[in-house]
Design a protein around this motif. Sequence first.
Motif, PDB file in Angstrom:
ATOM      1  N   MET A 182      -5.037  -1.303   5.114  1.00 15.19           N
ATOM      2  CA  MET A 182      -5.229  -1.982   3.834  1.00 15.19           C
ATOM      3  C   MET A 182      -5.833  -3.375   4.044  1.00 15.19           C
ATOM      4  SD  MET A 182      -1.445  -3.199   2.572  1.00 15.19           S
ATOM      5  CE  MET A 182      -0.101  -3.451   3.743  1.00 15.19           C
ATOM      6  N   VAL A 184      -2.006  -0.799  -3.575  1.00 17.70           N
ATOM      7  CA  VAL A 184      -3.301  -0.168  -3.334  1.00 17.70           C
ATOM      8  C   VAL A 184      -3.070   1.097  -2.507  1.00 17.70           C
ATOM      9  CG1 VAL A 184      -4.500  -2.387  -3.413  1.00 17.70           C
ATOM     10  CG2 VAL A 184      -3.710  -1.497  -1.206  1.00 17.70           C
ATOM     11  N   ASN A 185      -4.054   1.951  -2.473  1.00 14.87           N
ATOM     12  CA  ASN A 185      -3.969   3.151  -1.652  1.00 14.87           C
ATOM     13  C   ASN A 185      -4.453   2.830  -0.247  1.00 14.87           C
ATOM     14  OD1 ASN A 185      -3.024   4.732  -3.761  1.00 14.87           O
ATOM     15  ND2 ASN A 185      -5.079   5.350  -4.397  1.00 14.87           N
ATOM     16  N   GLY A 186      -3.587   3.027   0.730  1.00 16.19           N
ATOM     17  CA  GLY A 186      -3.957   2.719   2.104  1.00 16.19           C
ATOM     18  C   GLY A 186      -2.761   2.806   3.015  1.00 16.19           C
ATOM     19  N   ALA A 188      -6.830  -4.128   0.211  1.00 15.74           N
ATOM     20  CA  ALA A 188      -5.976  -5.270  -0.141  1.00 15.74           C
ATOM     21  C   ALA A 188      -6.757  -6.570  -0.259  1.00 15.74           C
ATOM     22  CB  ALA A 188      -4.874  -5.442   0.894  1.00 15.74           C
ATOM     23  N   PRO A 190     -11.485  -3.009   3.118  1.00 17.42           N
ATOM     24  CA  PRO A 190     -10.057  -2.703   3.007  1.00 17.42           C
ATOM     25  C   PRO A 190      -9.537  -3.029   1.606  1.00 17.42           C
ATOM     26  CG  PRO A 190     -10.496  -3.790   5.086  1.00 17.42           C
ATOM     27  CD  PRO A 190     -11.778  -3.850   4.302  1.00 17.42           C
ATOM     28  N   ASP A 200       3.489   2.543   2.923  1.00 18.28           N
ATOM     29  CA  ASP A 200       2.233   2.400   3.660  1.00 18.28           C
ATOM     30  C   ASP A 200       2.307   3.010   5.054  1.00 18.28           C
ATOM     31  OD1 ASP A 200       3.658   0.616   5.214  1.00 18.28           O
ATOM     32  OD2 ASP A 200       2.750  -1.164   4.350  1.00 18.28           O
ATOM     33  N   ALA A 208       0.842  -1.194   0.000  1.00 20.39           N
ATOM     34  CA  ALA A 208       0.000   0.000   0.000  1.00 20.39           C
ATOM     35  C   ALA A 208       0.875   1.240   0.000  1.00 20.39           C
ATOM     36  CB  ALA A 208      -0.925   0.009   1.214  1.00 20.39           C
TER      37      ALA A 208
END
Length: 380
Positions: free
Chosen positions: A355, A348-350, A368, A366, A329, A275
């Motif tokens: 995530m 991913v964005n988090g 992920a 979430p 992340d 993330a």
Amino acid sequence: MPSQRPPAGDPVHRRRFKPLRRRLLQAFALLLAVAALWTGWAELHPDEERALRTLVHDQLDDWFPELMSPASDGHGLFLRLPAALHTGKPLAGSGTNAPERPRLVLIHGLDEPGIIWDDLAPAVAEAGFEVWELRYPNDQGIDRSAAFLAQHWGALPDDRPVILIGHSMGGLLAREFVSRWRHPVAELAKVEGAPIGGLIMVGTPNQGSAWARLRIWLELREQFEDAQRRRFSLFAGLRDGLGEAKIDLRPGSAFLQALNARPWPESVPRAIIGARLVEPPKQLIASLDAVAAEVGSEALSEQLHAWFDELSEGLSEGLSEGLGDGLGDGAVSVESLRLEGVAEPVIVNGAHRTMLRRLFADDPTPPAITPIIEQLESWR
């Protein structure tokens, strides 16, 4: 007539207790000086520090075998969810009707209880996978945690392959277990049982984490916590280990060098999911302030924020290039996720925890979880 005790505000009373206060302050200053000397030496000699911690841990095991047993804390490998919906209705292609579906073993990271899996476990169970979970003394050396998994591997039925999903340090533990214990290259397996069908590493610091640099201050912070927040038993903390894992997580540690140099079995596919932060989280800044405040050092606060600013610059540069390096992340940079011989990480964005797990019940799924299920399906 017996003499009465002078009131607290009496000058005689103040003079009587002044030496006591002075001795307490001197003892506290001495404690801080010893802690500073120890932490300074430890930062310069991480391998020697790890060896010393391991030696102490071994000696405690010899002296107090029952009190130091991980079984006292519910550690082990156990079934978390069967491959069925929460209603109990079996899914098509799940349970005993579909032995081709591999089992899953979830492995948490450092100082992370099983709640990290509260969103992923039911999602993959609904997708038809039987979900097992490892809980282990996670502050000990990562090699010992992998040996702990090997010790409990026989708890799994061996009628189908197992896919390991490791979050953060859990991914390193899984790599150690596969490459040293279950499927070592050009060697006989050191443990029998279910074969490994794949490994998904989620937020795993394959090249180490800069957060390990904070371990000494976080340990100091633990010593000054309120008694109400402390573990109920001294041995409960000692059973988790003596901080060897934090040394293993440092970039360039002896453990990571050995792990990254060890060959990987071609029969076990790997995937990496990570993330990136779209902006530095306020919780991260607040946590730095909390560490400095509890230790009581303004200089520490300045150093931590200087370090954070350095990583934030890396985050900004990475975002401008669409890479999200730097902070990554919040605990693991995108660069640290990468591993030779493995496809580029799915990003991913988090944040490091969010995530995989929602902070609040009404938060979205979430980010992920979907790529994890897609990766599982692709291996099917």
